[in-house]
Design an enzyme around this catalytic site. Structure first.
Site, short mmCIF file in Angstrom:
data_model
loop_
_atom_site.label_atom_id
_atom_site.label_comp_id
_atom_site.label_asym_id
_atom_site.label_seq_id
_atom_site.Cartn_x
_atom_site.Cartn_y
_atom_site.Cartn_z
CG ASP A 26 1.13 -6.10 3.91
OD1 ASP A 26 0.87 -6.99 4.75
OD2 ASP A 26 1.60 -5.00 4.23
CG ASP B 82 4.25 -10.13 5.42
OD1 ASP B 82 4.77 -9.40 4.56
OD2 ASP B 82 3.66 -9.69 6.42
CG ASP C 221 4.01 -9.14 16.78
OD1 ASP C 221 3.49 -10.13 16.21
OD2 ASP C 221 3.87 -7.98 16.37
P1 ATP Z 1 -0.67 -5.35 9.20
O1 ATP Z 1 -2.04 -5.74 8.87
O2 ATP Z 1 -0.58 -4.07 9.91
O3 ATP Z 1 0.30 -5.47 8.06
P2 ATP Z 1 0.90 -7.52 10.22
O4 ATP Z 1 0.61 -8.49 11.32
O5 ATP Z 1 1.05 -8.07 8.86
O6 ATP Z 1 -0.22 -6.44 10.29
P3 ATP Z 1 3.51 -6.43 9.85
O7 ATP Z 1 4.12 -5.24 10.51
O8 ATP Z 1 3.26 -6.39 8.41
O9 ATP Z 1 2.18 -6.73 10.65
O10 ATP Z 1 4.45 -7.67 10.21
C1 ATP Z 1 4.27 -8.93 9.64
C2 ATP Z 1 4.52 -10.02 10.69
O11 ATP Z 1 5.87 -9.94 11.18
C3 ATP Z 1 3.64 -9.90 11.93
O12 ATP Z 1 2.42 -10.52 11.75
C4 ATP Z 1 4.50 -10.60 12.97
O13 ATP Z 1 4.39 -11.99 12.88
C5 ATP Z 1 5.92 -10.21 12.57
N1 ATP Z 1 6.39 -8.99 13.26
C6 ATP Z 1 6.32 -7.72 12.80
N2 ATP Z 1 6.84 -6.85 13.66
C7 ATP Z 1 7.28 -7.57 14.71
C8 ATP Z 1 7.93 -7.24 15.95
N3 ATP Z 1 8.21 -5.99 16.26
N4 ATP Z 1 8.23 -8.26 16.77
C9 ATP Z 1 7.95 -9.54 16.45
N5 ATP Z 1 7.34 -9.90 15.33
C10 ATP Z 1 6.99 -8.94 14.45
MG MG Z 2 1.62 -6.99 7.09
#
Ligand code: ATP
Ligand code: MG
Length: 427
Positions: A29, A31, A122
């Site tokens: 997805d 962001d 994170d």
């Molecule tokens: P995925 O491919 O699983 O979607 P993602 O990195 O996009 O991986 P998401 O859970 O969609 O993960 O979160 C988007 C972004 O928000 C992350 O890349 C990170 O920068 C931030 N983020 C999400 N959860 C946390 C957390 N618990 N603590 C700090 N930052 C977070």
């Molecule tokens: Mg994501």
């Protein structure tokens, strides 16, 4: 993104999508972050919806896709105070104190707030920004180097970041498995010691995390890492315990086999359901407790139901399972004993059950591990593809099993006693 940009706002991709694009992978997805306030974003997109008090996110819908748009923290303090919950306020303190130093919060430099936004994330590889205004990647935390080296590294002090949000330990494992990255030493070191902090996370959030851990196509690898770091016991404590026991000298392999199946299905774009995942995770604890109750003389119906209740009650303290998944999960379990009873109309009726397919898949899994009869599983495989005549023949060939027989006898007796005096039957 261009609409935001054209309206004079910063417009950046951030997080997982930038990471995945730079690795040549397809992002799950997208962001977006911007300096536009949620209300401003909403005015720009008629399909926008402001969600979540806590994070002030805007969901913008494009057909079937939803793009998550977040605002930098360059928002005036009074507004921030109004919307930020107590929980987040604690996290927020440092940022706001810094902001205090500058008198003009309203005019706060975008890049300053963007840097703040970065360090709140994170992992370094999750804190990269792609700016469509100049087609550049912005890296405040060394994420590009880590991405190239295949290293997962917490931003800041790992212990403190895990204490702030223990779910980050699960995320470390999830990304390591998914990306094939090495968890950097300082990032990995505190995990076993802090793993128990997961008990402070709400079971509802844990449920969401469990799905991400096991339904993303890397479940088997993730499972192994979770166990390695001592995290798994705080997700599925009874399962962890059951894994330590052996069945007739063989280690119990149902969970890893189920996860390998799940991975295969995800990678073939076939649907997966949490009902099946949880059924597999909790089957051994239920089976072992049922056996223990049977050994103590409980009848099989009560033993199974009491074991189920007990296992679920304990599990739900850690990871919640919404009813829409726990109900079918129980059905998958309870249908297992019905596979053995095939005489008369029983096999035909079972085939009609709406949970047949999932329960049958579960039977195959049990047969693979040697816990269920392989011949029985094969019979059901054949039965499904057989035509009506073949099915009748298959049922007719079944040696009357204890279960089937009993039921028949009971029914026959009832029927007879209705038409003839009881004495006749006894004679
Ligand atoms: P995925 O491919 O699983 O979607 P993602 O990195 O996009 O991986 P998401 O859970 O969609 O993960 O979160 C988007 C972004 O928000 C992350 O890349 C990170 O920068 C931030 N983020 C999400 N959860 C946390 C957390 N618990 N603590 C700090 N930052 C977070
Ligand atoms: Mg994501």
């Amino acid at each position: 993104m261009h609409r935001l940009k054209d309206a004079g706002h910063a417009s950046l991709l951030v997080g997982g999508c930038v990471r995945d694009l730079m690795l040549g992978r397809e992002p799950k997805d997208f962001d977006v972050v911007t300096d536009a306030r949620p209300e401003e974003i909403r005015k720009l997109f008629h399909s926008a919806r402001v969600i979540g008090r806590r994070f002030r996110l805007v969901h913008v819908r494009f057909g079937r896709d939803i793009i998550e748009v977040a605002t930098f923290r360059a928002i005036p303090r009074d507004v921030a105070d109004e919307v930020i919950s107590r929980e987040e306020e604690e996290e927020e303190d440092d940022a706001l104190d810094d902001a205090d130093a500058s008198t003009e919060i309203e005019n706060q430099n975008i890049f300053g707030s963007q840097a703040e936004d970065a360090v709140r994330r994170d992992f370094t590889v999750n804190a990269l920004y792609y700016d469509i205004r100049n087609f550049s990647v912005l890296d405040y935390v060394g994420g590009v180097a880590d991405l190239q080296a295949g290293i997962l590294r917490v931003i800041g002090e790992p212990q403190a970041r895990y204490r702030e949000d223990p779910v980050r330990m699960l995320r470390a494992v999830r990304f390591a498995a998914k990306l094939g990255f090495k968890i950097e030493d300082k990032t990995a070191a505190p995990i076993p010691e802090l793993a128990s902090l997961l008990t402070t996370v709400s079971p509802a959030r844990m449920f969401e995390e469990v799905l991400k851990l096991f339904h993303s196509g890397y479940a088997l690898q993730t499972f192994e890492l979770l166990r390695h770091y001592g995290l798994f016991q705080f997700l599925f404590p009874l399962t962890e315990k059951s894994l330590a026991s052996e069945e007739q000298g063989f280690p119990i392999t149902l969970v890893p086999r189920a996860l390998a199946n799940t991975d295969k299905r995800v990678n073939e774009d076939k649907p997966v359901t949490p009902a099946f995942l949880f059924a597999a995770m909790l089957w051994e604890p239920v089976r072992q407790e049922t056996a223990a109750l049977l050994a103590r003389g409980t009848n099989s119906y009560d033993a199974f139901h009491r074991a189920t209740e007990h296992v679920l009650r304990q599990q739900l303290q850690h990871v919640s399972i919404p009813k829409r998944f726990s109900v079918p999960m129980r059905e998958i379990w309870s249908l297992q004993s019905r596979f053995e009873r095939r005489a008369g109309q029983q096999a035909f009726r079972l085939l009609e059950n709406k949970r047949f397919r999932a329960a049958y898949d579960f039977l195959l899994l049990r047969a693979d591990t040697g816990e269920a009869d392989k011949m029985l599983a094969q019979w059901w495989t054949d039965f499904q593809v057989a035509d009506e005549n073949q099915r009748q023949a298959m049922v007719a060939q079944i040696a009357p099993s204890a279960g089937g027989n009993e039921k028949k006898r009971r029914r026959r007796r009832r029927r007879r006693s209705a038409s003839k005096p009881a004495t006749t039957e006894r004679a």
